[in-house]
Design a protein around this motif. Structure first.
Motif, PDB file in Angstrom:
ATOM      1  N   ILE A 150       0.820  -1.355  -0.025  1.00  0.00           N
ATOM      2  CA  ILE A 150       0.040   0.084  -0.059  1.00  0.00           C
ATOM      3  C   ILE A 150       0.772   1.297  -0.052  1.00  0.00           C
ATOM      4  CG2 ILE A 150      -1.542   1.062   1.561  1.00  0.00           C
ATOM      5  CD1 ILE A 150      -2.919  -1.342   2.122  1.00  0.00           C
ATOM      6  N   GLN A 151       0.449   2.131  -0.946  1.00  0.00           N
ATOM      7  CA  GLN A 151       1.319   3.455  -1.116  1.00  0.00           C
ATOM      8  C   GLN A 151       0.853   4.400  -0.063  1.00  0.00           C
ATOM      9  OE1 GLN A 151       3.990   3.636  -4.041  1.00  0.00           O
ATOM     10  NE2 GLN A 151       3.551   1.468  -3.396  1.00  0.00           N
ATOM     11  N   ARG A 152      -0.454   4.608  -0.103  1.00  0.00           N
ATOM     12  CA  ARG A 152      -0.665   5.921   0.708  1.00  0.00           C
ATOM     13  C   ARG A 152      -2.496   5.946   0.905  1.00  0.00           C
ATOM     14  NH1 ARG A 152       0.311   7.673  -4.316  1.00  0.00           N
ATOM     15  NH2 ARG A 152      -1.463   8.748  -5.466  1.00  0.00           N
ATOM     16  N   LEU A 153      -2.993   6.506   1.932  1.00  0.00           N
ATOM     17  CA  LEU A 153      -4.206   6.896   1.917  1.00  0.00           C
ATOM     18  C   LEU A 153      -4.661   7.623   0.906  1.00  0.00           C
ATOM     19  CD1 LEU A 153      -6.822   6.720   3.800  1.00  0.00           C
ATOM     20  CD2 LEU A 153      -6.025   8.988   4.825  1.00  0.00           C
ATOM     21  N   ASP A 154      -5.802   7.149   0.376  1.00  0.00           N
ATOM     22  CA  ASP A 154      -6.450   8.106  -0.770  1.00  0.00           C
ATOM     23  C   ASP A 154      -7.683   8.725  -0.526  1.00  0.00           C
ATOM     24  OD1 ASP A 154      -6.101   8.553  -3.946  1.00  0.00           O
ATOM     25  OD2 ASP A 154      -8.172   8.138  -3.827  1.00  0.00           O
ATOM     26  N   ARG A 173     -17.152  23.932   1.789  1.00  0.00           N
ATOM     27  CA  ARG A 173     -15.644  23.549   2.270  1.00  0.00           C
ATOM     28  C   ARG A 173     -14.659  23.418   1.141  1.00  0.00           C
ATOM     29  NH1 ARG A 173     -17.161  18.582   6.215  1.00  0.00           N
ATOM     30  NH2 ARG A 173     -18.884  19.709   7.321  1.00  0.00           N
ATOM     31  N   GLY A 174     -15.036  23.972   0.045  1.00  0.00           N
ATOM     32  CA  GLY A 174     -14.281  24.132  -1.044  1.00  0.00           C
ATOM     33  C   GLY A 174     -14.005  22.951  -1.941  1.00  0.00           C
ATOM     34  N   PHE A 175     -14.693  21.856  -1.811  1.00  0.00           N
ATOM     35  CA  PHE A 175     -14.569  20.446  -2.352  1.00  0.00           C
ATOM     36  C   PHE A 175     -15.172  20.734  -3.719  1.00  0.00           C
ATOM     37  CE2 PHE A 175     -13.611  19.055   1.588  1.00  0.00           C
ATOM     38  CZ  PHE A 175     -12.860  17.848   1.525  1.00  0.00           C
ATOM     39  N   ARG A 176     -14.618  20.205  -4.763  1.00  0.00           N
ATOM     40  CA  ARG A 176     -14.993  20.076  -6.347  1.00  0.00           C
ATOM     41  C   ARG A 176     -15.488  18.551  -6.586  1.00  0.00           C
ATOM     42  NH1 ARG A 176     -11.134  22.803 -10.359  1.00  0.00           N
ATOM     43  NH2 ARG A 176     -13.095  22.867 -11.713  1.00  0.00           N
ATOM     44  N   GLU A 188     -35.076  13.982 -11.588  1.00  0.00           N
ATOM     45  CA  GLU A 188     -33.476  13.835 -11.435  1.00  0.00           C
ATOM     46  C   GLU A 188     -33.115  14.216 -10.326  1.00  0.00           C
ATOM     47  OE1 GLU A 188     -29.624  14.496 -14.149  1.00  0.00           O
ATOM     48  OE2 GLU A 188     -31.133  15.811 -14.506  1.00  0.00           O
ATOM     49  N   ARG A 189     -32.437  13.267  -9.491  1.00  0.00           N
ATOM     50  CA  ARG A 189     -31.873  13.704  -8.268  1.00  0.00           C
ATOM     51  C   ARG A 189     -30.664  13.035  -7.940  1.00  0.00           C
ATOM     52  NH1 ARG A 189     -35.744  15.539  -4.568  1.00  0.00           N
ATOM     53  NH2 ARG A 189     -38.062  15.337  -5.200  1.00  0.00           N
ATOM     54  N   LEU A 190     -29.650  13.676  -7.265  1.00  0.00           N
ATOM     55  CA  LEU A 190     -28.296  13.386  -6.876  1.00  0.00           C
ATOM     56  C   LEU A 190     -28.327  12.231  -5.938  1.00  0.00           C
ATOM     57  CD1 LEU A 190     -25.457  14.333  -7.666  1.00  0.00           C
ATOM     58  CD2 LEU A 190     -25.509  15.645  -5.567  1.00  0.00           C
ATOM     59  N   TRP A 191     -27.643  11.002  -6.665  1.00  0.00           N
ATOM     60  CA  TRP A 191     -27.680   9.705  -5.951  1.00  0.00           C
ATOM     61  C   TRP A 191     -26.235   9.429  -5.173  1.00  0.00           C
ATOM     62  CZ3 TRP A 191     -25.632   4.844  -5.885  1.00  0.00           C
ATOM     63  CH2 TRP A 191     -26.098   3.882  -5.097  1.00  0.00           C
ATOM     64  N   ALA A 192     -25.333  10.267  -5.881  1.00  0.00           N
ATOM     65  CA  ALA A 192     -23.872  10.112  -5.447  1.00  0.00           C
ATOM     66  C   ALA A 192     -23.050  11.009  -6.128  1.00  0.00           C
ATOM     67  CB  ALA A 192     -23.285   8.379  -5.482  1.00  0.00           C
ATOM     68  N   ALA A 193     -21.924  11.350  -5.265  1.00  0.00           N
ATOM     69  CA  ALA A 193     -21.066  12.187  -6.015  1.00  0.00           C
ATOM     70  C   ALA A 193     -19.368  12.020  -5.347  1.00  0.00           C
ATOM     71  CB  ALA A 193     -21.354  13.803  -5.478  1.00  0.00           C
ATOM     72  N   TRP A 194     -18.626  12.465  -6.079  1.00  0.00           N
ATOM     73  CA  TRP A 194     -17.188  12.158  -5.791  1.00  0.00           C
ATOM     74  C   TRP A 194     -16.353  13.467  -5.640  1.00  0.00           C
ATOM     75  CZ3 TRP A 194     -20.170   8.683  -7.280  1.00  0.00           C
ATOM     76  CH2 TRP A 194     -20.267   7.209  -7.037  1.00  0.00           C
ATOM     77  N   MET A 195     -16.054  13.861  -4.499  1.00  0.00           N
ATOM     78  CA  MET A 195     -15.556  15.362  -4.363  1.00  0.00           C
ATOM     79  C   MET A 195     -14.055  15.112  -3.803  1.00  0.00           C
ATOM     80  SD  MET A 195     -18.569  16.663  -4.402  1.00  0.00           S
ATOM     81  CE  MET A 195     -18.526  18.140  -3.642  1.00  0.00           C
ATOM     82  N   PRO A 199      -5.696  16.780  -6.533  1.00  0.00           N
ATOM     83  CA  PRO A 199      -6.223  16.846  -7.957  1.00  0.00           C
ATOM     84  C   PRO A 199      -6.371  15.332  -8.519  1.00  0.00           C
ATOM     85  CG  PRO A 199      -3.646  17.092  -8.013  1.00  0.00           C
ATOM     86  CD  PRO A 199      -4.433  17.290  -6.433  1.00  0.00           C
ATOM     87  N   ASP A 200      -7.137  14.425  -7.943  1.00  0.00           N
ATOM     88  CA  ASP A 200      -7.647  13.182  -8.499  1.00  0.00           C
ATOM     89  C   ASP A 200      -9.099  12.775  -8.268  1.00  0.00           C
ATOM     90  OD1 ASP A 200      -7.631  12.537  -6.054  1.00  0.00           O
ATOM     91  OD2 ASP A 200      -6.043  10.984  -5.840  1.00  0.00           O
ATOM     92  N   VAL A 201      -9.416  11.919  -8.504  1.00  0.00           N
ATOM     93  CA  VAL A 201     -10.969  11.785  -8.629  1.00  0.00           C
ATOM     94  C   VAL A 201     -11.639  12.119  -7.030  1.00  0.00           C
ATOM     95  CG1 VAL A 201     -12.859  10.049  -8.706  1.00  0.00           C
ATOM     96  CG2 VAL A 201     -10.963  10.110 -10.467  1.00  0.00           C
ATOM     97  N   HIS A 202     -11.101  11.469  -6.233  1.00  0.00           N
ATOM     98  CA  HIS A 202     -11.740  12.121  -4.974  1.00  0.00           C
ATOM     99  C   HIS A 202     -10.980  12.053  -3.697  1.00  0.00           C
ATOM    100  CE1 HIS A 202     -12.332   7.871  -4.939  1.00  0.00           C
ATOM    101  NE2 HIS A 202     -13.239   7.503  -3.921  1.00  0.00           N
ATOM    102  N   ASP A 203     -11.362  12.808  -2.529  1.00  0.00           N
ATOM    103  CA  ASP A 203     -11.060  12.503  -1.288  1.00  0.00           C
ATOM    104  C   ASP A 203     -11.966  12.254  -0.326  1.00  0.00           C
ATOM    105  OD1 ASP A 203      -7.990  13.908  -0.781  1.00  0.00           O
ATOM    106  OD2 ASP A 203      -9.189  15.210  -2.207  1.00  0.00           O
ATOM    107  N   VAL A 204     -13.175  12.697  -0.928  1.00  0.00           N
ATOM    108  CA  VAL A 204     -14.650  12.161  -0.097  1.00  0.00           C
ATOM    109  C   VAL A 204     -15.670  11.765  -1.237  1.00  0.00           C
ATOM    110  CG1 VAL A 204     -16.394  12.653   1.425  1.00  0.00           C
ATOM    111  CG2 VAL A 204     -14.276  13.306   1.998  1.00  0.00           C
ATOM    112  N   ALA A 205     -16.143  10.496  -1.003  1.00  0.00           N
ATOM    113  CA  ALA A 205     -17.120   9.999  -1.838  1.00  0.00           C
ATOM    114  C   ALA A 205     -18.531  10.352  -1.030  1.00  0.00           C
ATOM    115  CB  ALA A 205     -17.068   8.720  -2.443  1.00  0.00           C
ATOM    116  N   LEU A 206     -19.685  10.535  -1.561  1.00  0.00           N
ATOM    117  CA  LEU A 206     -20.902  10.610  -0.929  1.00  0.00           C
ATOM    118  C   LEU A 206     -21.827   9.421  -1.421  1.00  0.00           C
ATOM    119  CD1 LEU A 206     -21.410  14.466  -0.975  1.00  0.00           C
ATOM    120  CD2 LEU A 206     -20.585  13.264   1.097  1.00  0.00           C
TER     121      LEU A 206
END
Length: 336
Positions: A150-154, A173-176, A188-195, A199-206
Motif C-alpha cells: 500500500i502506497q498511501r491513504l487516498d 468547504r471548497g470541495f469540487r 432527476e436527483r443526486l444519488w452519489a458524488a465524488w468530491m 487533483p485526482d478523483v476524490h478525497d470524499v465520496a458521498l
C-alpha cells in the motif's frame, strides 16, 4: 428537478489539502495487525498497548491509519490536512457559524500538532490538522515492501441519507466534484458524488444510504498487479471470505479495485488507476443510477452487503451516532 454540479469552485478562507488519516476502533489489535500489516503490507510507525499507528510505503507523515482498541467496532475520527496553521482558525469560525461546536486538541496523537475537532452538520467526527509529524518514506526501501505494498491513504466514502445536502456542505468547504450519479429524468436527483481537494478523483465520496456512516477507507496501491497480489495473499492465508467485491474496474473513477473487510468488518478498498482532475475547467462526469457500468465497468453485480453495510461513527457518550434512512431508494447494481 435538474441536478447541476458544473459550478465553479467556491472560494474559502481555508485550504483543505487532502485526507490525512482515520481512526478505527477494533476489538483485537493482534488480529488487526495481522490483517493490515502482515497481509496488506502497511508499516508500523509506532505502537502501544491500545493503539497501532500505520502508514503506507510512500507516506512521510507519522500515520494514515490509527487502530485503537475498543469494545466495539466504530470510527473514531476522520482527519484532513490543511495548508497553513491559519486555516485551522478559519475552519473554527466556519464551523461555529454553521452551528457546530469546534474545539482544539493537542498532544492526542504522536507527532501531531494542534488539531481542530468537530462533529459536522452531517454527524461525522472530523479533525483538521497542519502538523502531522515527519517520518522516513519507505518508497525506495523495496526490500521492506510486502503484501499489496500500500502506497498511501487516498479517500473516504460516506453513506449519507441526503446526498444533495451533503454535496452543498462539502462545496462550502471548497470541495469540487469529479463524477456524480443521478436518477433519471424527469425527477432527476443526486444519488452519489465524488468530491476532491487533491487533483485526482476524490478525497470524499458521498453515497445514498442509511447514515451517517463510513462506507469504506480507500488506500492507493501502485498498480493493478498489487490488487491481484493482495487477492492471492488473502486467499492463501485463509482469508478469502474477507474479499467482498472485486477485483474489478469501476466505471465511476475508472479505478481498478478490491474491497475487503477487516476482522471487525470495517471495509477497506485497494484502489489504483484513476486520473488527474487538476485543470481549472474540469467538467464533472454524469452517470445514470440505472447504468450497470457505473459501479463495475465490466457489469458484474456488487453484493447486497456493499450497499447496506457500513461502519458506525463514535459518539461523545461512548456509543455510536444514530443513523437515518435515506431520502432516495437504495439502488443496487442492475446487471444480470
Amino acid at each position: 428537478m435538474t441536478v447541476v454540479v458544473e459550478t465553479p469552485p467556491l472560494e474559502t478562507p481555508f485550504d483543505i489539502v487532502r485526507v490525512a488519516h482515520v481512526e478505527l476502533f477494533v476489538s483485537d489489535l493482534a488480529a488487526s495487525r495481522r490483517f493490515y500489516v502482515d497481509l496488506l503490507g502497511l508499516h508500523v510507525t509506532e505502537e502501544s498497548e491500545d493503539a497501532l499507528y500505520l502508514r503506507g510505503v510512500e507516506e512521510h507523515h507519522h500515520h494514515s491509519l490509527l487502530l485503537r482498541k475498543g469494545d466495539e467496532a466504530k470510527v473514531g475520527h476522520l482527519s484532513f490536512l490543511v495548508r497553513t496553521p491559519g486555516c485551522l482558525e478559519a475552519l473554527e469560525r466556519h464551523f461555529a457559524a454553521s452551528g457546530c461546536s469546534p474545539a482544539f486538541v493537542e498532544g492526542v496523537e504522536p507527532g501531531q500538532g494542534p488539531a481542530l475537532r468537530v462533529r459536522d452538520e452531517l454527524g461525522f467526527p472530523l479533525e483538521f490538522v497542519h502538523e502531522l509529524g515527519q517520518v522516513e518514506s519507505l518508497l525506495r526501501r523495496f526490500h521492506e515492501h510486502r503484501g499489496a505494498s500500500i502506497q498511501r491513504l487516498d479517500h473516504f466514502n460516506f453513506h449519507v441519507p441526503d446526498v444533495q445536502q451533503a454535496f452543498r456542505i462539502l462545496r462550502g468547504r471548497g470541495f469540487r466534484c469529479s463524477e456524480f450519479i443521478a436518477t433519471d429524468p424527469p425527477d432527476e436527483r443526486l444519488w452519489a458524488a465524488w468530491m476532491y481537494r487533491k487533483p485526482d478523483v476524490h478525497d470524499v465520496a458521498l453515497m445514498n444510504g442509511r447514515g451517517p456512516r463510513l462506507h469504506h477507507v480507500g488506500f492507493w496501491v501502485a498498480d493493478t498487479g498489487s490488487v491481484l497480489r493482495a487477492c492471492d495473499i488473502l486467499a492463501a492465508a485463509g482469508e478469502r471470505a474477507r474479499m467482498e467485491r472485486g477485483p474489478g474496474r469501476h466505471g465511476v473513477s475508472n479505478a481498478f479495485f478490491l474491497y475487503t473487510r477487516d476482522p471487525d468488518g470495517h471495509r477497506i478498498e485497494l484502489y489504483t488507476s484513476d486520473y488527474y482532475t487538476g485543470d481549472p475547467d474540469f467538467v464533472p462526469l454524469r452517470w445514470s443510477a440505472t447504468d450497470p457500468q457505473r459501479g463495475t465497468f465490466w457489469g458484474h453485480r456488487a453484493p447486497k452487503s456493499w450497499f447496506e453495510e457500513s461502519s458506525l461513527l463514535a459518539a461523545e457518550d461512548g456509543g455510536t451516532v444514530p443513523i437515518r434512512d435515506p431520502l432516495l431508494p437504495v439502488i443496487t447494481d442492475t446487471a444480470s
